[in-house]
Design a protein around this motif. Sequence first.
Motif, PDB file in Angstrom:
ATOM      1  N   TYR A 107       9.592 -34.782 -10.853  1.00 58.46           N
ATOM      2  CA  TYR A 107      10.059 -35.953 -10.625  1.00 58.46           C
ATOM      3  C   TYR A 107      11.206 -36.083 -10.174  1.00 58.46           C
ATOM      4  CZ  TYR A 107      12.570 -35.049 -15.294  1.00 58.46           C
ATOM      5  OH  TYR A 107      14.272 -34.260 -15.706  1.00 58.46           O
ATOM      6  N   PRO A 108      11.611 -37.737  -9.960  1.00 63.39           N
ATOM      7  CA  PRO A 108      13.130 -37.858  -8.710  1.00 63.39           C
ATOM      8  C   PRO A 108      13.939 -38.316  -9.930  1.00 63.39           C
ATOM      9  CG  PRO A 108      11.395 -39.461  -7.990  1.00 63.39           C
ATOM     10  CD  PRO A 108      10.248 -38.282  -9.804  1.00 63.39           C
ATOM     11  N   GLY A 109      15.147 -37.173  -8.992  1.00 64.53           N
ATOM     12  CA  GLY A 109      16.384 -37.730 -10.136  1.00 64.53           C
ATOM     13  C   GLY A 109      15.895 -36.351 -11.343  1.00 64.53           C
TER      14      GLY A 109
ATOM     15  N   TRP B  44       4.628 -33.838 -12.880  1.00 66.83           N
ATOM     16  CA  TRP B  44       4.466 -34.511 -12.339  1.00 66.83           C
ATOM     17  C   TRP B  44       3.915 -33.652 -10.370  1.00 66.83           C
ATOM     18  CZ3 TRP B  44       6.757 -38.890 -12.778  1.00 66.83           C
ATOM     19  CH2 TRP B  44       7.351 -40.167 -11.521  1.00 66.83           C
TER      20      TRP B  44
ATOM     21  N   ASP C 275       4.968 -37.503  -2.407  1.00 61.92           N
ATOM     22  CA  ASP C 275       5.252 -38.639  -3.019  1.00 61.92           C
ATOM     23  C   ASP C 275       5.266 -39.475  -3.749  1.00 61.92           C
ATOM     24  OD1 ASP C 275       7.378 -37.410  -1.949  1.00 61.92           O
ATOM     25  OD2 ASP C 275       7.741 -38.014  -0.145  1.00 61.92           O
TER      26      ASP C 275
ATOM     27  N   ILE D 102      15.084 -39.805 -14.490  1.00 60.99           N
ATOM     28  CA  ILE D 102      13.928 -40.587 -13.953  1.00 60.99           C
ATOM     29  C   ILE D 102      14.634 -42.039 -13.196  1.00 60.99           C
ATOM     30  CG2 ILE D 102      11.593 -40.936 -15.580  1.00 60.99           C
ATOM     31  CD1 ILE D 102      10.075 -40.451 -12.708  1.00 60.99           C
TER      32      ILE D 102
ATOM     33  N   ALA E  14      17.008 -42.460 -10.689  1.00 59.53           N
ATOM     34  CA  ALA E  14      16.779 -42.176  -9.994  1.00 59.53           C
ATOM     35  C   ALA E  14      16.144 -43.429  -8.793  1.00 59.53           C
ATOM     36  CB  ALA E  14      16.421 -41.299  -9.912  1.00 59.53           C
ATOM     37  N   ILE E  15      15.621 -44.265  -9.465  1.00 60.19           N
ATOM     38  CA  ILE E  15      13.770 -44.928  -8.629  1.00 60.19           C
ATOM     39  C   ILE E  15      14.486 -46.334  -9.519  1.00 60.19           C
ATOM     40  CG2 ILE E  15      12.164 -43.775  -9.836  1.00 60.19           C
ATOM     41  CD1 ILE E  15      11.008 -45.352 -11.614  1.00 60.19           C
TER      42      ILE E  15
ATOM     43  N   GLN F 103      14.883 -48.602  -6.306  1.00 60.22           N
ATOM     44  CA  GLN F 103      13.503 -48.641  -6.098  1.00 60.22           C
ATOM     45  C   GLN F 103      12.829 -49.636  -6.028  1.00 60.22           C
ATOM     46  OE1 GLN F 103      11.907 -44.710  -5.045  1.00 60.22           O
ATOM     47  NE2 GLN F 103      10.906 -45.164  -3.675  1.00 60.22           N
TER      48      GLN F 103
END
Length: 536
Positions: A56-58, A173, A177, A197, A200-201, A204
């Motif tokens: 996952y992002p982060g 995950w 992307d 996460i 990180a998001i 965005q």
Amino acid sequence: MATEPLNDATDPIDVLVIGAGISGIYQLYKLAQTDLTYRAVEAGDGVGGTWYWNRYPGARFDSESYSYAYFFSEELLGEWNWTEHFAGQPEIENYLNTVVDRFDLRRHITFGVRVLTMTWDEAARTWSTTLSDGSTIRSRFVVTAIGILSAPQYPAVPGIEDFQGESYHTGLWPKHDIDFTGMRVAVIGTGSSGVQIISAIAGQVGSMTVYQRTPNWCTPLNNRPITAEEQQQLRADFDQMHTGLMGSFAGFVHNFSADNPAEQTPEQRAAYWETLWQAPGFAKLLGNYVEVMTDKDYNTEFTKFLEAKIRARVHDQKIADKLIPDHGYGVKRPPFETDYYEVFNLPHVSLIDMRDTPIERVTPRGIATADGEREFDIIVYATGFDAITGAFDRIEITGTAGTLKDYWAEGPHTVVGAASPGFPNLFFVVGPHSSAGNVPRISERQCDFVNEVIGEALRRGCTRVEARPEAEAEWTAHVYELNQGTLGAQAALDYTYGVNTPGKAVTFRHYDGGLIGLTAKHAEIADSGYAAFDFS
Ligand code: N01
């Protein structure tokens, strides 16, 4: 490189390894140094285990990268450059793939298969392991390297399947992307994964709603790039670092303070905590005064220090109130963060306290709580794992004592976390009652021990080795004695007690003696001529 075929009905192999994560890879490397026949099976399509699934992002280390790496090859240590003190998931996955290819281990791994059952055949003295692709592997020994955080868990609320947007679990995950741009996102869970996460998001998403049940004491990771000079220094010190890590309490570069807080003024303690606040990662836990982990008053004083830090970072004090835990520091595994608290100052981020308004159901369009339904495009489940024994429970393991799931139903009982009576020739690496800490260092120690025991059986010309019930009783009593009365046990909030898994027996599944206690027990067992095991 093509994978070698599975052996199906022919001669048994010597050792089957389950899992190709950090521990499984090391176990394979150890086996490659012997003349035994071996194979690993892995549910993922690639190596990495935790670092394969949690993309996952982060997602990143919170152990220092170099303390997490393998130490078995000087060449590898000389070749590999970690770019950051706490590397991100893509770099970690790349490292593990590099190791597997560098040491030609990939051809010994069958990917994309899940172990369904394992059955001990007493007459043949082999394990029969059935896999999700319909094949069976027979082996003389099995080593499980299935991880302690590898059985992802969704919240027990209705409607999860009904949601018509996208939903993802941090521990499962996908490889593609996910574009969060402009999306209305819900994140459920504020453990280490949620905290990573969310930060990180946050920049965005169109909007983000964080569903928090228990706030955590999050402190700065303080990550930064590794400079060329530091890289050189790290290389020069690798041997020393390895010795230091393996001799440390929990396999980290951090060690408890030698100072006694009772001999310091509150100002001196606060000044020391300020240096920890500025220091990397686990320094706050493992570089603290040990008394913070054992004495309620010092623990409370430290949490007051942390509370002030959170209040200074969060503008709206009503939100800060929700983000400040009411439990002690370290009684629940603390996350390490980068700009986490600042996320809650953003106008498009809101926090739902599930203690006030629990989730009633997931709906086709979003999430409903007592105060109404909120609509989302994406739901992120950062809701953790059926920890430590969960991955074991998902395999039907049948020995002479029945199934392991039943045998451990009220809590695990093992010899030094490595084996249980009634399950001959079966060994666990980083399973229950082994140790909490920096996993690669613990799995290195545990793999070395397991391989010593298997080696001892082979040296004696034995085909069967089984943990002795007396040794199991002794270790299990030791695990609980150490845990009894600790701040962690008093709170019993952590997933190591099973409290996050509905229906699971609430009992301690980790080991508080650290790598030190584990190593000492291994040495004691070896010195006794492996008297904790029956060989035949
Ligand atoms: O899982 P968690 P994680 N309803 O169990 C909440 C390692 N790790 O994936 O605390 C509502 O910690 C739950 O609430 P509560 C690390 O060892 C390392 O985040 O149970 N909420 C909690 O907030 C870590 O400890 C890194 O009240 C529910 C969250 O979901 C371990 O993995 C990064 C719920 C789960 O938190 C697990 O972390 C990430 C429900 N029914 C993870 N069920 C590194 O940095 C659960 N929650 C290396």
